[in-house]
Design a protein around this motif. Sequence first.
Motif, PDB file in Angstrom:
ATOM      1  N   GLU A   1       0.833  -1.192   0.000  1.00  0.00           N
ATOM      2  CA  GLU A   1       0.000   0.000   0.000  1.00  0.00           C
ATOM      3  C   GLU A   1       0.875   1.252   0.000  1.00  0.00           C
ATOM      4  O   GLU A   1       2.012   1.229   0.465  1.00  0.00           O
ATOM      5  N   SER A   2       0.310   2.358  -0.481  1.00  0.00           N
ATOM      6  CA  SER A   2       0.992   3.646  -0.435  1.00  0.00           C
ATOM      7  C   SER A   2       1.132   4.079   1.025  1.00  0.00           C
ATOM      8  O   SER A   2       0.438   3.563   1.914  1.00  0.00           O
ATOM      9  N   GLU A   3       2.004   5.039   1.261  1.00  0.00           N
ATOM     10  CA  GLU A   3       2.189   5.556   2.621  1.00  0.00           C
ATOM     11  C   GLU A   3       0.872   6.103   3.171  1.00  0.00           C
ATOM     12  O   GLU A   3       0.531   5.865   4.332  1.00  0.00           O
ATOM     13  N   GLU A   4       0.121   6.778   2.340  1.00  0.00           N
ATOM     14  CA  GLU A   4      -1.160   7.344   2.760  1.00  0.00           C
ATOM     15  C   GLU A   4      -2.130   6.236   3.198  1.00  0.00           C
ATOM     16  O   GLU A   4      -2.780   6.340   4.234  1.00  0.00           O
ATOM     17  N   LYS A   5      -2.203   5.164   2.426  1.00  0.00           N
ATOM     18  CA  LYS A   5      -3.096   4.054   2.792  1.00  0.00           C
ATOM     19  C   LYS A   5      -2.598   3.337   4.039  1.00  0.00           C
ATOM     20  O   LYS A   5      -3.389   2.883   4.856  1.00  0.00           O
ATOM     21  N   LEU A   6      -1.288   3.254   4.175  1.00  0.00           N
ATOM     22  CA  LEU A   6      -0.720   2.607   5.358  1.00  0.00           C
ATOM     23  C   LEU A   6      -1.054   3.398   6.628  1.00  0.00           C
ATOM     24  O   LEU A   6      -1.418   2.816   7.651  1.00  0.00           O
ATOM     25  N   VAL A   7      -0.962   4.720   6.551  1.00  0.00           N
ATOM     26  CA  VAL A   7      -1.329   5.570   7.687  1.00  0.00           C
ATOM     27  C   VAL A   7      -2.808   5.376   8.011  1.00  0.00           C
ATOM     28  O   VAL A   7      -3.193   5.263   9.179  1.00  0.00           O
ATOM     29  N   GLY A   8      -3.646   5.306   6.994  1.00  0.00           N
ATOM     30  CA  GLY A   8      -5.074   5.048   7.217  1.00  0.00           C
ATOM     31  C   GLY A   8      -5.322   3.703   7.861  1.00  0.00           C
ATOM     32  O   GLY A   8      -6.182   3.564   8.743  1.00  0.00           O
ATOM     33  N   ARG A   9      -4.565   2.688   7.451  1.00  0.00           N
ATOM     34  CA  ARG A   9      -4.703   1.352   8.043  1.00  0.00           C
ATOM     35  C   ARG A   9      -4.315   1.406   9.525  1.00  0.00           C
ATOM     36  O   ARG A   9      -4.980   0.830  10.382  1.00  0.00           O
ATOM     37  N   GLN A  10      -3.221   2.100   9.836  1.00  0.00           N
ATOM     38  CA  GLN A  10      -2.801   2.249  11.231  1.00  0.00           C
ATOM     39  C   GLN A  10      -3.921   2.887  12.047  1.00  0.00           C
ATOM     40  O   GLN A  10      -4.240   2.416  13.145  1.00  0.00           O
ATOM     41  N   GLN A  11      -4.538   3.924  11.518  1.00  0.00           N
ATOM     42  CA  GLN A  11      -5.624   4.597  12.230  1.00  0.00           C
ATOM     43  C   GLN A  11      -6.821   3.656  12.432  1.00  0.00           C
ATOM     44  O   GLN A  11      -7.424   3.648  13.507  1.00  0.00           O
ATOM     45  N   ARG A  12      -7.135   2.851  11.417  1.00  0.00           N
ATOM     46  CA  ARG A  12      -8.242   1.888  11.546  1.00  0.00           C
ATOM     47  C   ARG A  12      -7.917   0.831  12.599  1.00  0.00           C
ATOM     48  O   ARG A  12      -8.782   0.446  13.394  1.00  0.00           O
ATOM     49  N   TYR A  13      -6.667   0.354  12.617  1.00  0.00           N
ATOM     50  CA  TYR A  13      -6.269  -0.647  13.606  1.00  0.00           C
ATOM     51  C   TYR A  13      -6.383  -0.084  15.020  1.00  0.00           C
ATOM     52  O   TYR A  13      -6.885  -0.739  15.924  1.00  0.00           O
ATOM     53  N   GLU A  14      -5.918   1.140  15.223  1.00  0.00           N
ATOM     54  CA  GLU A  14      -5.999   1.768  16.537  1.00  0.00           C
ATOM     55  C   GLU A  14      -7.457   1.978  16.938  1.00  0.00           C
ATOM     56  O   GLU A  14      -7.833   1.710  18.086  1.00  0.00           O
ATOM     57  N   ALA A  15      -8.281   2.459  16.001  1.00  0.00           N
ATOM     58  CA  ALA A  15      -9.692   2.710  16.296  1.00  0.00           C
ATOM     59  C   ALA A  15     -10.415   1.414  16.637  1.00  0.00           C
ATOM     60  O   ALA A  15     -11.224   1.373  17.571  1.00  0.00           O
ATOM     61  N   LEU A  16     -10.138   0.348  15.899  1.00  0.00           N
ATOM     62  CA  LEU A  16     -10.776  -0.937  16.173  1.00  0.00           C
ATOM     63  C   LEU A  16     -10.425  -1.416  17.574  1.00  0.00           C
ATOM     64  O   LEU A  16     -11.282  -1.890  18.316  1.00  0.00           O
ATOM     65  N   SER A  17      -9.171  -1.259  17.945  1.00  0.00           N
ATOM     66  CA  SER A  17      -8.728  -1.729  19.257  1.00  0.00           C
ATOM     67  C   SER A  17      -9.182  -0.819  20.393  1.00  0.00           C
ATOM     68  O   SER A  17      -9.036  -1.173  21.561  1.00  0.00           O
ATOM     69  N   ALA A  18      -9.760   0.348  20.068  1.00  0.00           N
ATOM     70  CA  ALA A  18     -10.285   1.245  21.098  1.00  0.00           C
ATOM     71  C   ALA A  18     -11.788   1.036  21.302  1.00  0.00           C
ATOM     72  O   ALA A  18     -12.352   1.551  22.265  1.00  0.00           O
TER      73      ALA A  18
END
Length: 174
Positions: A39-56
Amino acid sequence: MVRADAAGPVRISPWAPEDFWLLRRENTPEMTRFLGGPESEEKLVGRQQRYEALSAREPSAGRMFRVDLRESGEGVGSVGFWERDWQGEPVYEAGWGVLPEYQGRGLAVAALTELLSYARTHGDRATVHAFPGTDHPASNAVCRRAGFSCLGEVDFMYPPGVPHPSFDWHYRLR
């Protein structure tokens, strides 16, 4: 089926902001070969945010976890589950990745087994599905060794909009 216990080779912990390095390590051609490529850096940052949000969110919504070796604490991969509807039924979907230098040691099976134990305790859906490609023997073996049952071949959309021949693996939590 592999059984989870305190002496297993891995432990899982909820995904955190400091785990972005691991997401980057998993974003290589080798690791994403069966997932449509890096994935592009932008998509990777979005994935990180989704992972953090899911775990919250509440535990029954699912979780992403970092997978660590129990003895050394080294981060070796990720495993997670999330809500989805599949064929008109509310289910969980699971996914995982183990860094190349740690593959072939049963760590993905151990991590998935830990995840299933977590989902059984905290989840509110009856089943977990996984959809590895028909061309991905290692992930299909992980499903089989973790106790999933294969329901057959399906055209699964991944990345979204791209049909990919996959197997529908099913694990009953309740």
